[in-house]
Structures are given as structure tokens and as C-alpha cells.
Design an enzyme around this catalytic site. Structure first.
Site, PDB file in Angstrom:
ATOM      1  N   HIS A 280       0.832  -1.213   0.000  1.00 21.31           N
ATOM      2  CA  HIS A 280       0.000   0.000   0.000  1.00 21.31           C
ATOM      3  C   HIS A 280       0.861   1.254   0.000  1.00 21.31           C
ATOM      4  CE1 HIS A 280       0.385   0.909   4.371  1.00 21.31           C
ATOM      5  NE2 HIS A 280       0.343  -0.399   4.552  1.00 21.31           N
ATOM      6  N   ASP A 292       6.424   0.451   6.331  1.00 21.75           N
ATOM      7  CA  ASP A 292       4.965   0.338   6.247  1.00 21.75           C
ATOM      8  C   ASP A 292       4.422   1.481   5.407  1.00 21.75           C
ATOM      9  OD1 ASP A 292       2.337  -0.346   6.669  1.00 21.75           O
ATOM     10  OD2 ASP A 292       2.253   0.386   8.715  1.00 21.75           O
ATOM     11  N   GLU A 326      -4.801   1.992   2.804  1.00 21.30           N
ATOM     12  CA  GLU A 326      -4.867   0.801   3.658  1.00 21.30           C
ATOM     13  C   GLU A 326      -4.960   1.192   5.120  1.00 21.30           C
ATOM     14  OE1 GLU A 326      -3.319  -2.477   6.211  1.00 21.30           O
ATOM     15  OE2 GLU A 326      -2.521  -0.465   5.980  1.00 21.30           O
ATOM     16  N   GLU A 327      -4.269   2.272   5.498  1.00 19.24           N
ATOM     17  CA  GLU A 327      -4.124   2.580   6.917  1.00 19.24           C
ATOM     18  C   GLU A 327      -5.397   3.042   7.599  1.00 19.24           C
ATOM     19  OE1 GLU A 327      -1.819   1.588   8.564  1.00 19.24           O
ATOM     20  OE2 GLU A 327       0.061   1.645   7.454  1.00 19.24           O
ATOM     21  N   ASP A 354       3.179  -6.490   3.350  1.00 16.86           N
ATOM     22  CA  ASP A 354       2.813  -5.394   4.251  1.00 16.86           C
ATOM     23  C   ASP A 354       3.176  -5.748   5.690  1.00 16.86           C
ATOM     24  OD1 ASP A 354       1.823  -3.080   5.326  1.00 16.86           O
ATOM     25  OD2 ASP A 354      -0.276  -3.719   5.284  1.00 16.86           O
ATOM     26  N   HIS A 424       4.368   2.698  12.295  1.00 12.90           N
ATOM     27  CA  HIS A 424       3.476   3.846  12.566  1.00 12.90           C
ATOM     28  C   HIS A 424       4.146   4.941  13.389  1.00 12.90           C
ATOM     29  CE1 HIS A 424      -0.527   1.401  11.984  1.00 12.90           C
ATOM     30  NE2 HIS A 424       0.315   1.258  10.969  1.00 12.90           N
TER      31      HIS A 424
END
Lengths: 459, 459
Positions: A280, A292, A326-327, A354, A424
Site C-alpha cells: 500500500h 509500512d 490501507e491505513e 505489508d 506507525h
């Protein structure tokens, strides 16, 4: 390590693993792996994507990344590259988020926080209340309104370090981030602080999406650095009491138009059978979204580049897909499925990367028994690359919806020990990625889709 | 990665691997692993060792590290801790090492270099000569004196990126660092520059020991950063010519007294049977020797700590050994063997961690067929920890000499993709180590020596 006699005696034992059953496949896979290790562009592409900055859905940076990866797919040798429209969640953190504690002596302690994704804001005003410490999620209902009313609830659920597979710990402790704000709001809490879903203890808060239950008030929620979480836990265990105040300008702006970026190499024999390889493109708005999931994007582009550069024309159509959103919404994944259904496309196989750009350890497959029996026979071809884990399991959030149309799904499973140090957080940057690890992951995926392309899957 | 439905469906497939044959062993190993993941001190110990600074044999920092690890072994719960005298090579880089190129237009280019360990110095004066580019070691003899006389030879042997096991590439390309200076001197060269043995391309030179052949003059030798090596290679390929000048104050001071640091837990049933677990305490004088080999030291201390903390009294004696002088002399390894012989000690098994503190992937065993058959049966106990590689091979430079007295040997084999990014360079620092990866390596070694301690080995 120096280079003594021991080392050379060790070298003597390096025999290449020959898979006698499929020598031609083994050689072709070696060609693919070597191409990527020698001429690979994934690392340079990742650097260029990371230079854009974080790519939260709906942000100007996400738009730049769309254009950049579109060009990368063209340069990789795709027959066709296009943008696929999708509606994505557009949430903004806003400037000036802060949180602090005040103890009974009036001393103020600033916290290192990050508002949770999709969370409500406080409109730039402090929301304050007594801090309530909770370290068992299952006790919240019993505590009820009596304990939670008007409080700032601090969920301190460390990731369980004894899980060797860190995603398991993430899934378990993640309940506080996902469901904590609405559960606390159900019992009258004013706001929520959540210990970051991080496997290490450091100063960086890790964001991530929360999910409001529409039945309850939407209260603001922030992630706390693990260092701060430990400090608070220690002090509250000693009987200290705190008032906590949160402030931010987070705002949910609703849905906006964005795009998945897709490039494909048309299959030479079964062009109507589609194999998707993806990651993503969106990321959180901290760090650079390197692991990520910039990693998954550049690995997918690399698969096309390697096949093209080697002059391998796959029998089935291979598509590299950069999914958007996606997040915090899944808009790209929905659009990809919707388009597949609308066009009546036949999607035979999809693989997603991912879980970080780390050394590949294996794959997990979400498909029927017959197809699994088939792919499992390929496992020996991957052993010499250290790819031993070959098992049933989930795939990825973006390709998951394709299950509805019967697609065989697969997730790349890299070593997971370092992922939740950076996931994140501000620390998920290009310099945290190893070129060789990234390349090996790309090579593993490319080899697998090449096999599927050659032999197909009996679904 | 977000936490969609796919993720949970994946979780459903996490069944613990039960080794039905040995449920008690499986449980005991799980206890050991959990103890280290939850209460482990290896990471904090490594931080403290790294704070001392680099620990080249004979340096004041090496002496400090001896005292620090002696205390760590006591705190870990060793029955007995002692220092074992050894004579070690004492070489010093000296201040002010420089190297530069001058092109035909007189433009000067400063190089990022590091004198090779044990190398001669230039006594602070420039040693200059025309730069000769060599990228095939086997061509040197054919080039001979005609080409090499009075030159500064630049050996540009990149590590072969297609070797999945990076130590193989290190072994191959390392010939230039090990043997290049004397071979060049044989044909009259004035000095040598060697491309760093690094798997990535960056600005940091990697040092490491060279070995002079006493038959030829001892000429100065330096490692070049891979960035500079690539720059020179590109320019010389275009026909550019350079004069190179090297200057340093490196000096070989000969042998001095130092120590191995040893702690042991006495065996309860077979105290005379010794199992050693070790790493080397000395490091190069760049960086902090974090992966090479602070990691191996703190993992070995951790093994004693974990067994002690769990109240496990091993049947056989377990010794954690911090070997001194692995990098440039091997004095500690010799002293350990000599002492074992002098005391008539029975060393049944030894394992070394000297390939970085990365995620453990397996072990390589250097022992007889019968013993290998025995240890191989334990492999299933390690599968759930991602430790799949179980093979014949070498062990480590420090424990290698124990082969002379019939000891079964073993090396921990961590993931090797990142090792040569940091090995022997300024970048080998504490922050390059992951706590979970380090802990898992310690746990793997502890579990293995516990099994050997319980069941012994038929040698």
C-alpha cells in the site's frame, strides 16, 4: 569475527541446495534472485518515495507518490500503467497536539504523544480529567461508569514479549487502540491515552487507526510513547495521582478522490488470468512509511522490473498494485475488488507485502486445500534463500477482499522482530531499511508469482 | 499494516508447534526463552559495554571491559568468576591517518579510509605512488613487478551480492585484505588500498586484520569506503589516472598481558564435563563493537543469568567465556585451550556467537557423525522460534582450537544480511542492535546448551 581457519572449514560445508525434481525452476528462480540482488532498483525507489515525506491518504504527499510510482512502473517495463480511482478517508492530525500530566503537587509533565488516526480533535482546547490506569481490557466493563465517568483513561497494554511472532502480540494488545476509545466513552470517559503498540521502550509514540462505535460519543484518543507509559505506570503503582490534559486539532474531513497505481505485464498464454502483487502506497503521517509500506510498493514494482529485465514473458498477467488508503479506510482495496467484479476479471492469485521490508522468512497462504498442496510443493525451491516458513494463514488487508471472488491469497512473512520498533512511528524511515533484506523479500515474491504464472493454480 | 479482518483470520492459524516426542524439553525451552524475552539483561549489558568505547586488545577500554564483564558474570549468578591471563597483540592505529588522490590536473580528492589492523604505519609521512587498479586477485602474479613496482595498489573486490550467506562473500573478497598487502609488496608496490569488505555502499571504511608474509616487505595498507571505491573505479574505467598518497602513524607494539573473562555454573551431576558458551570481548577500534562481538559476550552472560534466575541447576558445568584478542591475534583462544590442556579438563561442547546479534536462524555444528545425529534430533524443538537451519559447518575462531581436544563445536548462525553493513566499521554501535533479535539469539544458545547439559553428547 575475523577470518581464521574455522571460518574456512565452515565454508567447506556450503553446498547449494539442489532441488532435483525441478532443476529448471530452481535455475530460473536463481536468475530472478540474482537479477534483483545485482541490478535491483527497489532500494533506490524506496529512497525516492521516502523523500516525498509521509503519505497519508488525501494528502498532497500521497498525490505526489501516485505520480512517482506511476513513472516507476513505466520505467520498470510494464506494458500498461494506469491510475484506478478510489474514495479514501481524509483525516488530518492538525498542528499543535499536546498532552501533559499534573501531579498533586502541581508539577507538570509533558507527554510524548501522537493522536490516533481517525480520532476526534479537541478543537485546540485542553480536555482534562483525572487519569485512570487500566492494564486489563477485560476489566473495563466491570469498572463501568462509576470508575470511568469524566476520567482520562490510560490503557497500558504492553505487547506480550513472549510471542515470537510479534504480530500476535500486536493483535492482542491492539484491542485498546482499536476499541478503547469507544469503550471508555460508553462509560463516560472524556478522552483516552493508549500505550503505543511498540515492542521496544523508547520516546516515540506510534499512531494507528482507532474505530469509533457510533453508539457512543467520539472522544479524543492519543498514543503515548512506551517510555512515558512505563513512567506513568511506575508512578501510579506507587500511589501517585495525576490529572491529564489532551489538546489537538485533529479533524476528519470525510472521503476524497484518490487512486490506486497499477502496472501490468500481459500474460503470453493466459492473459485473462491475473496475478496481483502489491503493497500500500499510503502511510501514516509520522516518519516516511518506509517499512509500512513503501517496502511493499517498491518490492512489487521490482517484480515487474526483474521479469522485464530478464526477458521473462509470464504466461499469466502480472499486476503490481500500489493500494491507496490501507491505513485508515481501505478505500483502495474496495475499489480494486469493485473494478475486478465490474469487469468480470479472473484473479487467480494475489500476494501482498505489508509486514516490513525485512529478511523474508516465508509465506502464509489463504487458499483451498488443493491449491495449498500445489504451492507447498514449491517450498524446497526456497530453502536455500532462508525461506522456510510455508503455512496456511492470512494475506494482507488490501488483497483480502479478493477472497470474495475466489482468488488464492498469500502474504509475504518477513522476520518480524524489528517491525514494531518502527511501525506507525517517526522512526519508520528509509535508513531503517536494509537493501539486502528488501531485495530478498522482492526476490521471494517474484519467484513465487513466476511459479504461479508458469503453472497456474487449481482453485 | 492496519488491523483488518485479514489479520485476524491469519491469527487463527497460529497453532503452537508441539514436539510430541519431548514435551518436557519443549516446556523447559519455552521457560528459558520466556525468561530471556521478559527479564533479559543482555541488551542493557550491551549498552553498558558499548559505552566504554571500542575495545581493541591492549587498550585501556579493553581493560575496562574485562572488569565490567567480570562484574556482570557475578551479578548473573555464576558460582565462580575469574580472569584467565593471555598474551595479546597490541596494535595501535595512531592519530591522523589520511589518504588522498591527485589527478593529472592536480586536483586533490580526500579518501575516507581506515588503516588495516596490524598494518605498518608510515611514521606520519606521505607514501605516494601511481594508483594501480586491480579487481581480480588471481591476475596479480601475471601482472608482476612490471606493473606493480612503486605503485599504490587498489584492490577493488566487491562482496558478491548473489551469495545469500554473506559470510561466503566475505570469505571470497576478503583475500585482498588478508593477503593483498604482502602479495603487492612481493612485486615492489609501495602501499595498498583495499575496498572495504562491506555489503552496502556508504561512506564508512571497514577495518580488519591483514597478515604479512615475512618473506616480503611490510607495506602500509588501508581500507577504503565503498563509496570512494566505486567513485575511483568509475573514474579509472574512463581512463583517469591518479597518484595516491597514504599517511598514518600505525604501530605494532607486540604482545602484552590481558585476560579472558570466565564465569561458570558448576554441574550438579557431571561437574567435570564442561560446556563453554562464548563471544569475544575485544573489538576493532572503530564504532563500539556492538554486533562484533559485544553481542556474543552479553548473550553468553545471559545464558548463565537465565539458568540461574530460573533455578535450573545444569547437570554439566556451564562456562561463559569472554575471549580476548579474537580480532588481531587469537591470544585468548590459545590461552583457553592451553589452560584446558594443562588442567586436563574435559570440554564436551562449545558454542560461539560471533556473527552479530541478529535474529537467530540456526546453528552449524562441527562434530562427529554420532554427535551430529544426536543434536539434529533436537531441531524440531527450535522450529517454533524460527530456527530452521541445522547443519554441519564451522563454529567460531575462539572455540575452534578446542577441536584439538575433541570438543564438539557449534556456531550460532543469525540472519546475515545486515552484518557486513556494520562489521568492523564506525557503524557497529549499540543502536544498530535490536533487543528482541539479541534476546532470541541468547535464548537459542541457552536452550541448546541446556539440552547438551541434560543429555550429554556421545563424541
Amino acid at each position: 569475527m575475523s577470518i581464521g581457519r574455522q571460518f574456512f572449514s565452515w565454508l567447506l560445508f556450503f553446498f547449494p541446495v539442489l532441488v532435483q525434481a525441478q532443476p529448471a525452476d530452481s535455475l530460473q528462480i536463481r536468475k530472478i534472485v540474482n537479477e534483483i540482488l545485482v541490478n535491483g532498483q527497489a532500494y533506490q525507489n524506496l529512497r525516492d518515495i521516502c523523500r516525498i515525506g509521509p503519505r497519508l491518504s488525501g494528502s498532497p504527499q500521497a498525490e505526489k507518490a501516485i505520480e512517482l510510482t506511476r513513472r516507476m512502473l513505466q520505467q520498470a517495463g510494464a506494458d500498461k500503467v494506469w491510475l484506478q480511482p478510489c474514495l479514501v478517508t481524509h483525516w488530518e492530525r492538525g498542528a499543535g497536539e499536546t498532552a501533559y500530566l499534573v501531579d498533586s503537587a502541581g508539577t507538570k509533565f509533558t507527554l510524548r504523544i501522537s493522536t490516533l488516526g481517525n480520532s476526534m480533535g479537541t478543537d485546540g482546547k485542553d480536555v482534562c480529567g483525572e487519569l485512570l490506569y487500566i492494564n486489563r481490557f477485560d476489566q473495563v466493563d466491570a469498572m463501568g461508569e462509576k470508575m470511568l465517568r469524566d476520567k482520562i483513561v490510560f490503557f497500558d497494554l504492553p505487547m506480550n514479549p513472549t510471542h515470537i511472532r510479534t504480530f500476535q502480540a500486536y493483535g492482542e494488545s491492539g484491542i485498546a487502540r482499536r476499541n478503547g476509545p469507544s469503550l471508555a466513552a460508553k462509560y463516560g470517559a472524556r478522552a483516552v491515552l493508549v500505550r503505543s503498540l511498540a515492542s521496544n521502550v523508547d520516546a516515540y509514540p506510534h499512531t494507528g487507526a482507532t474505530r469509533y462505535n457510533d453508539s457512543f460519543p467520539k472522544i479524543p484518543a492519543m498514543a503515548l510513547s512506551t517510555q512515558d507509559a512505563e513512567w506513568i505506570a511506575e508512578n501510579m503503582a506507587k500511589g501517585k495521582k495525576f490529572t491529564a490534559c489532551l489538546r489537538n486539532r485533529a479533524v476528519m474531513k470525510g472521503e476524497v478522490l484518490s487512486y490506486n497505481v497499477i502496472g501490468e505485464i500481459k500474460g503470453s498464454v493466459y492473459p485473462e488470468e491475473i496475478i496481483s502483487i502489491g503493497g500500500h502506497l499510503d502511510s501514516w503521517d509520522l516518519g516516511e512509511g518506509a517499512h509500512d509500506d513503501g517496502a511493499g510498493c517498491v518490492q512489487s514494482i521490482e517484480a515487474l522490473r526483474a521479469l522485464h529485465n530478464l526477458g521473462i514473458r509470464p504466461k499469466r498477467t502480472i499486476r503490481a498494485v500500489m493500494f491507496m488508503n490501507e491505513e485508515n479506510g481501505g478505500g483502495g482495496a474496495r475499489a480494486y475488488l469493485d473494478s475486478a467484479i465490474a469487469k468480470g476479471e479472473k484473479h487467480v492469485f494475489a500476494i501482498e507485502s505489508d509486514a516490513g521490508g525485512f529478511s523474508p522468512r516465508g509465506f502464509s497462504f489463504d487458499l483451498g486445500d488443493q491449491a495449498y498442496g500445489q504451492v507447498k510443493k514449491w517450498a524446497p525451491l526456497f530453502a536455500e534463500y532462508g525461506i522456510h516458513r510455508w503455512e496456511r494463514g492470512g494475506s494482507g488487508a488490501d488483497i483480502g477482499p479478493l477472497k470474495k471472488i475466489g482468488t488464492a491469497l498469500c502474504g509475504l512473512r518477513p522476520d518480524s522482530q524489528r517491525y514494531f520498533d518502527v511501525h506507525h512511528a517517526e522512526t519508520d524511515v528509509f535508513s531503517a531499511v536494509s537493501k539486502r533484506e528488501l531485495d530478498l523479500g522482492a526476490a521471494a515474491m517474484t519467484a513465487l508469482i513466476w511459479l504461479v504464472s508458469e503453472y497456474g493454480l487449481t482453485l
